[in-house]
Design a protein around this motif. Structure first.
Motif, mmCIF file in Angstrom:
data_model
loop_
_atom_site.group_PDB
_atom_site.id
_atom_site.type_symbol
_atom_site.label_atom_id
_atom_site.label_comp_id
_atom_site.label_asym_id
_atom_site.label_seq_id
_atom_site.Cartn_x
_atom_site.Cartn_y
_atom_site.Cartn_z
ATOM 1 N N GLN A 163 0.841 -1.188 0.000
ATOM 2 C CA GLN A 163 0.000 0.000 0.000
ATOM 3 C C GLN A 163 0.883 1.248 0.000
ATOM 4 O O GLN A 163 1.977 1.239 0.573
ATOM 5 C CB GLN A 163 -0.913 0.004 1.220
ATOM 6 N N PRO A 164 0.422 2.328 -0.628
ATOM 7 C CA PRO A 164 1.235 3.547 -0.651
ATOM 8 C C PRO A 164 1.334 4.184 0.727
ATOM 9 O O PRO A 164 0.376 4.159 1.505
ATOM 10 C CB PRO A 164 0.472 4.457 -1.617
ATOM 11 N N LYS A 165 2.487 4.729 1.014
ATOM 12 C CA LYS A 165 2.630 5.534 2.225
ATOM 13 C C LYS A 165 2.054 6.915 1.934
ATOM 14 O O LYS A 165 1.774 7.267 0.793
ATOM 15 C CB LYS A 165 4.102 5.603 2.631
ATOM 16 N N THR A 166 1.869 7.704 2.966
ATOM 17 C CA THR A 166 1.312 9.041 2.791
ATOM 18 C C THR A 166 2.142 9.846 1.800
ATOM 19 O O THR A 166 3.378 9.843 1.849
ATOM 20 C CB THR A 166 1.262 9.776 4.147
ATOM 21 N N ASN A 167 1.443 10.481 0.866
ATOM 22 C CA ASN A 167 2.025 11.314 -0.188
ATOM 23 C C ASN A 167 2.737 10.492 -1.265
ATOM 24 O O ASN A 167 3.586 11.022 -1.993
ATOM 25 C CB ASN A 167 2.974 12.383 0.377
ATOM 26 N N GLN A 168 2.355 9.233 -1.397
ATOM 27 C CA GLN A 168 2.894 8.394 -2.461
ATOM 28 C C GLN A 168 1.783 7.959 -3.409
ATOM 29 O O GLN A 168 0.633 7.816 -3.000
ATOM 30 C CB GLN A 168 3.562 7.142 -1.892
ATOM 31 N N MET A 169 2.157 7.720 -4.670
ATOM 32 C CA MET A 169 1.226 7.200 -5.664
ATOM 33 C C MET A 169 1.729 5.838 -6.145
ATOM 34 O O MET A 169 2.922 5.635 -6.310
ATOM 35 C CB MET A 169 1.107 8.148 -6.857
ATOM 36 N N VAL A 170 0.790 4.902 -6.331
ATOM 37 C CA VAL A 170 1.146 3.572 -6.828
ATOM 38 C C VAL A 170 0.141 3.165 -7.903
ATOM 39 O O VAL A 170 -0.945 3.729 -8.004
ATOM 40 C CB VAL A 170 1.138 2.512 -5.702
ATOM 41 N N SER A 171 0.503 2.174 -8.691
ATOM 42 C CA SER A 171 -0.450 1.574 -9.618
ATOM 43 C C SER A 171 -1.446 0.757 -8.803
ATOM 44 O O SER A 171 -1.075 0.085 -7.841
ATOM 45 C CB SER A 171 0.273 0.676 -10.623
ATOM 46 N N TYR A 172 -2.696 0.817 -9.218
ATOM 47 C CA TYR A 172 -3.758 0.114 -8.498
ATOM 48 C C TYR A 172 -4.446 -0.814 -9.499
ATOM 49 O O TYR A 172 -5.286 -0.389 -10.294
ATOM 50 C CB TYR A 172 -4.741 1.128 -7.911
ATOM 51 N N PRO A 173 -4.086 -2.095 -9.509
ATOM 52 C CA PRO A 173 -4.549 -3.013 -10.567
ATOM 53 C C PRO A 173 -5.977 -3.507 -10.354
ATOM 54 O O PRO A 173 -6.231 -4.695 -10.201
ATOM 55 C CB PRO A 173 -3.540 -4.160 -10.455
ATOM 56 N N TYR A 174 -6.921 -2.576 -10.379
ATOM 57 C CA TYR A 174 -8.319 -2.962 -10.168
ATOM 58 C C TYR A 174 -8.781 -3.808 -11.357
ATOM 59 O O TYR A 174 -8.692 -3.375 -12.515
ATOM 60 C CB TYR A 174 -9.181 -1.715 -10.023
ATOM 61 N N PRO A 175 -9.269 -5.019 -11.115
ATOM 62 C CA PRO A 175 -9.515 -5.959 -12.219
ATOM 63 C C PRO A 175 -10.656 -5.594 -13.157
ATOM 64 O O PRO A 175 -10.746 -6.144 -14.250
ATOM 65 C CB PRO A 175 -9.823 -7.279 -11.482
ATOM 66 N N HIS A 176 -11.508 -4.656 -12.757
ATOM 67 C CA HIS A 176 -12.685 -4.363 -13.585
ATOM 68 C C HIS A 176 -12.508 -3.125 -14.460
ATOM 69 O O HIS A 176 -13.467 -2.647 -15.053
ATOM 70 C CB HIS A 176 -13.914 -4.219 -12.693
ATOM 71 N N THR A 177 -11.291 -2.587 -14.519
ATOM 72 C CA THR A 177 -11.016 -1.484 -15.441
ATOM 73 C C THR A 177 -10.277 -2.067 -16.637
ATOM 74 O O THR A 177 -9.096 -2.387 -16.560
ATOM 75 C CB THR A 177 -10.166 -0.389 -14.757
ATOM 76 N N GLU A 178 -11.002 -2.220 -17.714
ATOM 77 C CA GLU A 178 -10.433 -2.863 -18.897
ATOM 78 C C GLU A 178 -9.629 -1.860 -19.725
ATOM 79 O O GLU A 178 -10.088 -0.771 -20.036
ATOM 80 C CB GLU A 178 -11.557 -3.452 -19.746
#
Length: 215
Positions: A163-178
């Protein structure tokens, strides 16, 4: 098999705290391209307005006022201890920002709005929400609990270390976004219980909105 939060709570017959529905509907501008996601509001006796982050002493709307208008009281109604929720809603539509809680139903284990003691019964149906805001590619959370709830929607659920720490951005591989992968940015909580000075919270939110092209 791991019990769902609702099943686990039901199994505890000594606990009679009610399951509560989130009282506020999402703010979903159809052309929004980023979406703010928090958790659950305080009890109604703490509301200064019938809208998200309703406690006058939560600094969310002061932060937005400071970031976008250089005035923490921009959304405040005169000297009253409340904010203008219609003005805030209009602002979200103008700036193409959506707002949606991560939690639809919850139990306040200690009777207050503390995320630490909030049992999530029903999380957001993120697929349903994203269908209403098809341009949203970035989610931003307002604290650790909201981030945790979003990660619980993934299968398998990634470890907390991912999970991202505060003030960080990460990829979020949500399976329902095609065809695309969401980005998830974690911002600091705006609660005054969160140990960070207001000016530092303002700076964190300003940095994010600059990155998103909103400033």
């Amino acid at each position: 098999m791991t019990q769902s939060p609702s099943a686990a709570h039901a199994a505890n017959t000594s606990d009679t705290r009610p399951i509560e529905d989130h009282p506020f509907a999402p703010v979903l501008s159809p052309d929004a391209d980023i979406m703010m996601m928090g958790t659950f509001p305080p009890t109604e006796d703490k509301w200064a307005m019938p809208f998200h982050y309703p406690n006058f002493y939560n600094d969310m709307w002061r932060i937005y006022g400071a970031v976008f208008f250089d005035d923490p009281d921009h959304f405040r109604i005169g000297q009253e201890k409340r904010f203008d929720h219609q003005q805030i809603r209009d602002f979200f539509f103008e700036r193409r920002i959506a707002s949606c809680p991560t939690v639809k139903q919850a139990i306040r284990e200690t009777g207050n709005a503390s995320d630490k003691n909030l049992t999530v019964v029903t999380p957001v149906n993120l697929t349903e929400v994203l269908n209403q805001v098809p341009q949203v590619k970035t989610l931003f959370t307002t604290g650790g609990k909201a981030t945790e709830v979003l990660y619980s929607l993934l299968d398998p659920i990634p470890p907390k270390s991912k999970q991202p720490k505060t003030n960080q951005m990460v990829s979020y591989p949500y399976p329902h976004t095609e065809g695309y992968e969401l980005k998830l940015y974690r911002l600091p909580s705006t609660s005054r219980a969160y140990p960070l000075a207001l000016d530092k919270k303002v700076a964190a939110y300003r940095t994010f909105f600059e990155k998103m092209g909103k400033l």
